[in-house]
Design a protein around this motif. Sequence first.
Motif, PDB file in Angstrom:
ATOM      1  N   ALA A 165     -10.116   3.506 -21.440  1.00  0.00           N
ATOM      2  CA  ALA A 165     -10.540   4.896 -21.630  1.00  0.00           C
ATOM      3  C   ALA A 165     -12.052   4.993 -21.811  1.00  0.00           C
ATOM      4  CB  ALA A 165      -9.820   5.494 -22.837  1.00  0.00           C
ATOM      5  N   ALA A 166     -12.627   4.052 -22.561  1.00  0.00           N
ATOM      6  CA  ALA A 166     -14.070   4.072 -22.778  1.00  0.00           C
ATOM      7  C   ALA A 166     -14.825   3.808 -21.484  1.00  0.00           C
ATOM      8  CB  ALA A 166     -14.447   3.027 -23.832  1.00  0.00           C
ATOM      9  N   ARG A 167     -14.324   2.879 -20.685  1.00  0.00           N
ATOM     10  CA  ARG A 167     -15.010   2.573 -19.425  1.00  0.00           C
ATOM     11  C   ARG A 167     -14.874   3.723 -18.439  1.00  0.00           C
ATOM     12  NH1 ARG A 167     -14.448  -2.863 -15.628  1.00  0.00           N
ATOM     13  NH2 ARG A 167     -16.144  -2.287 -14.194  1.00  0.00           N
ATOM     14  N   ARG A 168     -13.719   4.376 -18.426  1.00  0.00           N
ATOM     15  CA  ARG A 168     -13.544   5.521 -17.533  1.00  0.00           C
ATOM     16  C   ARG A 168     -14.508   6.646 -17.891  1.00  0.00           C
ATOM     17  NH1 ARG A 168      -7.531   7.502 -16.901  1.00  0.00           N
ATOM     18  NH2 ARG A 168      -8.652   8.860 -15.433  1.00  0.00           N
ATOM     19  N   ALA A 169     -14.773   6.800 -19.174  1.00  0.00           N
ATOM     20  CA  ALA A 169     -15.676   7.867 -19.611  1.00  0.00           C
ATOM     21  C   ALA A 169     -17.130   7.563 -19.284  1.00  0.00           C
ATOM     22  CB  ALA A 169     -15.519   8.095 -21.112  1.00  0.00           C
ATOM     23  N   SER A 170     -17.475   6.275 -19.194  1.00  0.00           N
ATOM     24  CA  SER A 170     -18.879   5.902 -18.991  1.00  0.00           C
ATOM     25  C   SER A 170     -19.200   5.494 -17.559  1.00  0.00           C
ATOM     26  CB  SER A 170     -19.247   4.746 -19.930  1.00  0.00           C
ATOM     27  OG  SER A 170     -18.439   3.601 -19.656  1.00  0.00           O
ATOM     28  N   ASP A 171     -18.187   5.188 -16.752  1.00  0.00           N
ATOM     29  CA  ASP A 171     -18.418   4.687 -15.395  1.00  0.00           C
ATOM     30  C   ASP A 171     -17.641   5.540 -14.392  1.00  0.00           C
ATOM     31  OD1 ASP A 171     -18.807   3.308 -13.069  1.00  0.00           O
ATOM     32  OD2 ASP A 171     -18.299   1.337 -13.883  1.00  0.00           O
ATOM     33  N   PRO A 172     -18.306   6.498 -13.723  1.00  0.00           N
ATOM     34  CA  PRO A 172     -17.597   7.368 -12.767  1.00  0.00           C
ATOM     35  C   PRO A 172     -16.958   6.594 -11.617  1.00  0.00           C
ATOM     36  CG  PRO A 172     -19.765   8.263 -13.296  1.00  0.00           C
ATOM     37  CD  PRO A 172     -19.717   6.887 -13.870  1.00  0.00           C
ATOM     38  N   ALA A 173     -17.619   5.530 -11.154  1.00  0.00           N
ATOM     39  CA  ALA A 173     -17.058   4.747 -10.050  1.00  0.00           C
ATOM     40  C   ALA A 173     -15.756   4.075 -10.477  1.00  0.00           C
ATOM     41  CB  ALA A 173     -18.074   3.708  -9.581  1.00  0.00           C
ATOM     42  N   TYR A 174     -15.765   3.496 -11.662  1.00  0.00           N
ATOM     43  CA  TYR A 174     -14.553   2.856 -12.185  1.00  0.00           C
ATOM     44  C   TYR A 174     -13.454   3.889 -12.399  1.00  0.00           C
ATOM     45  CZ  TYR A 174     -11.407   0.636 -15.520  1.00  0.00           C
ATOM     46  OH  TYR A 174     -10.289   0.165 -16.168  1.00  0.00           O
ATOM     47  N   ASP A 175     -13.809   5.048 -12.932  1.00  0.00           N
ATOM     48  CA  ASP A 175     -12.818   6.093 -13.204  1.00  0.00           C
ATOM     49  C   ASP A 175     -12.142   6.553 -11.913  1.00  0.00           C
ATOM     50  OD1 ASP A 175     -11.510   8.192 -14.820  1.00  0.00           O
ATOM     51  OD2 ASP A 175     -12.797   9.532 -13.666  1.00  0.00           O
ATOM     52  N   ALA A 176     -12.940   6.791 -10.858  1.00  0.00           N
ATOM     53  CA  ALA A 176     -12.367   7.243  -9.594  1.00  0.00           C
ATOM     54  C   ALA A 176     -11.459   6.179  -8.989  1.00  0.00           C
ATOM     55  CB  ALA A 176     -13.483   7.603  -8.615  1.00  0.00           C
ATOM     56  N   GLU A 177     -11.891   4.923  -9.038  1.00  0.00           N
ATOM     57  CA  GLU A 177     -11.073   3.848  -8.478  1.00  0.00           C
ATOM     58  C   GLU A 177      -9.819   3.622  -9.319  1.00  0.00           C
ATOM     59  OE1 GLU A 177      -9.936   0.999  -5.752  1.00  0.00           O
ATOM     60  OE2 GLU A 177     -11.495   2.549  -5.658  1.00  0.00           O
ATOM     61  N   PHE A 178      -9.932   3.769 -10.645  1.00  0.00           N
ATOM     62  CA  PHE A 178      -8.768   3.609 -11.517  1.00  0.00           C
ATOM     63  C   PHE A 178      -7.709   4.664 -11.191  1.00  0.00           C
ATOM     64  CE2 PHE A 178      -6.386   4.675 -15.343  1.00  0.00           C
ATOM     65  CZ  PHE A 178      -5.928   3.434 -15.748  1.00  0.00           C
ATOM     66  N   VAL A 179      -8.142   5.910 -10.999  1.00  0.00           N
ATOM     67  CA  VAL A 179      -7.203   6.985 -10.659  1.00  0.00           C
ATOM     68  C   VAL A 179      -6.526   6.697  -9.326  1.00  0.00           C
ATOM     69  CG1 VAL A 179      -7.027   9.433 -10.076  1.00  0.00           C
ATOM     70  CG2 VAL A 179      -8.434   8.713 -12.010  1.00  0.00           C
ATOM     71  N   ARG A 180      -7.301   6.251  -8.339  1.00  0.00           N
ATOM     72  CA  ARG A 180      -6.728   5.939  -7.030  1.00  0.00           C
ATOM     73  C   ARG A 180      -5.715   4.804  -7.128  1.00  0.00           C
ATOM     74  NH1 ARG A 180      -9.814   3.671  -3.763  1.00  0.00           N
ATOM     75  NH2 ARG A 180      -8.836   4.323  -1.831  1.00  0.00           N
ATOM     76  N   GLN A 181      -6.072   3.748  -7.858  1.00  0.00           N
ATOM     77  CA  GLN A 181      -5.175   2.604  -7.989  1.00  0.00           C
ATOM     78  C   GLN A 181      -3.922   2.960  -8.793  1.00  0.00           C
ATOM     79  OE1 GLN A 181      -5.327  -0.275  -6.524  1.00  0.00           O
ATOM     80  NE2 GLN A 181      -7.358  -0.054  -5.600  1.00  0.00           N
ATOM     81  N   LYS A 182      -4.089   3.799  -9.811  1.00  0.00           N
ATOM     82  CA  LYS A 182      -2.939   4.192 -10.628  1.00  0.00           C
ATOM     83  C   LYS A 182      -1.937   4.996  -9.805  1.00  0.00           C
ATOM     84  CE  LYS A 182      -1.733   6.473 -14.969  1.00  0.00           C
ATOM     85  NZ  LYS A 182      -2.250   7.218 -16.146  1.00  0.00           N
ATOM     86  N   LYS A 183      -2.440   5.925  -8.985  1.00  0.00           N
ATOM     87  CA  LYS A 183      -1.548   6.699  -8.125  1.00  0.00           C
ATOM     88  C   LYS A 183      -0.849   5.797  -7.118  1.00  0.00           C
ATOM     89  CE  LYS A 183      -4.064  11.087  -8.405  1.00  0.00           C
ATOM     90  NZ  LYS A 183      -4.841  12.107  -7.641  1.00  0.00           N
ATOM     91  N   ARG A 184      -1.576   4.809  -6.602  1.00  0.00           N
ATOM     92  CA  ARG A 184      -0.975   3.883  -5.649  1.00  0.00           C
ATOM     93  C   ARG A 184       0.123   3.054  -6.313  1.00  0.00           C
ATOM     94  NH1 ARG A 184      -5.115   0.104  -2.636  1.00  0.00           N
ATOM     95  NH2 ARG A 184      -5.722   2.174  -1.863  1.00  0.00           N
ATOM     96  N   LYS A 185      -0.135   2.591  -7.531  1.00  0.00           N
ATOM     97  CA  LYS A 185       0.883   1.814  -8.246  1.00  0.00           C
ATOM     98  C   LYS A 185       2.109   2.662  -8.533  1.00  0.00           C
ATOM     99  CE  LYS A 185      -1.817  -1.782  -8.494  1.00  0.00           C
ATOM    100  NZ  LYS A 185      -1.551  -2.984  -7.668  1.00  0.00           N
ATOM    101  N   GLN A 186       1.890   3.925  -8.892  1.00  0.00           N
ATOM    102  CA  GLN A 186       3.019   4.806  -9.173  1.00  0.00           C
ATOM    103  C   GLN A 186       3.855   5.038  -7.922  1.00  0.00           C
ATOM    104  OE1 GLN A 186       1.080   8.233 -10.834  1.00  0.00           O
ATOM    105  NE2 GLN A 186       1.009   7.383 -12.915  1.00  0.00           N
ATOM    106  N   ARG A 187       3.192   5.212  -6.774  1.00  0.00           N
ATOM    107  CA  ARG A 187       3.949   5.381  -5.528  1.00  0.00           C
ATOM    108  C   ARG A 187       4.733   4.120  -5.190  1.00  0.00           C
ATOM    109  NH1 ARG A 187      -0.918   7.898  -3.731  1.00  0.00           N
ATOM    110  NH2 ARG A 187      -1.480   5.962  -2.652  1.00  0.00           N
ATOM    111  N   ASP A 188       4.109   2.968  -5.429  1.00  0.00           N
ATOM    112  CA  ASP A 188       4.808   1.707  -5.157  1.00  0.00           C
ATOM    113  C   ASP A 188       6.034   1.556  -6.053  1.00  0.00           C
ATOM    114  OD1 ASP A 188       2.885   1.174  -3.285  1.00  0.00           O
ATOM    115  OD2 ASP A 188       1.718  -0.181  -4.567  1.00  0.00           O
ATOM    116  N   GLU A 189       5.893   1.961  -7.327  1.00  0.00           N
ATOM    117  CA  GLU A 189       7.020   1.851  -8.251  1.00  0.00           C
ATOM    118  C   GLU A 189       8.159   2.770  -7.829  1.00  0.00           C
ATOM    119  OE1 GLU A 189       7.692   0.000 -10.991  1.00  0.00           O
ATOM    120  OE2 GLU A 189       5.949  -1.217 -10.469  1.00  0.00           O
ATOM    121  N   VAL A 190       7.809   3.994  -7.405  1.00  0.00           N
ATOM    122  CA  VAL A 190       8.836   4.935  -6.959  1.00  0.00           C
ATOM    123  C   VAL A 190       9.553   4.393  -5.729  1.00  0.00           C
ATOM    124  CG1 VAL A 190       9.220   7.231  -6.000  1.00  0.00           C
ATOM    125  CG2 VAL A 190       7.699   6.940  -7.953  1.00  0.00           C
ATOM    126  N   SER A 191       8.785   3.842  -4.801  1.00  0.00           N
ATOM    127  CA  SER A 191       9.392   3.283  -3.591  1.00  0.00           C
ATOM    128  C   SER A 191      10.266   2.083  -3.919  1.00  0.00           C
ATOM    129  CB  SER A 191       8.299   2.876  -2.603  1.00  0.00           C
ATOM    130  OG  SER A 191       7.510   3.987  -2.240  1.00  0.00           O
TER     131      SER A 191
END
Length: 205
Positions: A165-191
């Motif tokens: 959470a602290a890194r997401r708040a301080s690093d926009p690049a990390y935050d954007a990539e974290f959101v993208r990866q999290k959505k991808r993991k969630q789709r993989d889990e659903v599949s």
Amino acid sequence: MTRNALPTLTLLSLLAILPCSGCQSSKAEIDRRAQHIAMLADDTLDELDAAVATGDVGDAALSHIASAKSNQHQIKDEADKARTALHGVEDATPWWGRTLGNLAIAGVLIALVILLWQTGIGFVIKRLCYAIGLLIPRSTKASAALDAEAIARRRACPEQRESIAARRASDPAYDAEFVRQKKRKQRDEVSRHALPKEHMEIATS
């Protein structure tokens, strides 16, 4: 570079462009002058014919007029040959002209980048690039992928969640990539969970 230096850099870049833009094409100038010479020769021929038509020219001068007309025809022919020869000629830009042009373009681009950065537009553009996965360092992508997988599989401890959470708040690049990866993991889990269910339906049918 300070904001006050931005107008100076832009002005210097524009001043460097002006000498290059003011240079005329030598090929076009030669063609224009050759065409003008041919037009003057035509005008001279018309004047000589008009002089003969007046009847005031003596017989002794007629031979000189004929010689002058012949010279004018030769001048026209030479002007036409010069214009034809120009088709095989290309304008050459001097080295200092190319250098000034390149420096001016670089200066304008630098000034534009600084302007975008200072007005906040550059930050918005970076966020848009981050959202589609551009301009993100490879190490940041790898770290965000590991953290997103830990969150998706509920393996992250409270300390790791706070760190994420602290890194997401301080690093926009990390935050954007974290959101993208999290959505991808969630789709993989659903599949992954939906696949056995489909197999069971096929088996029972």
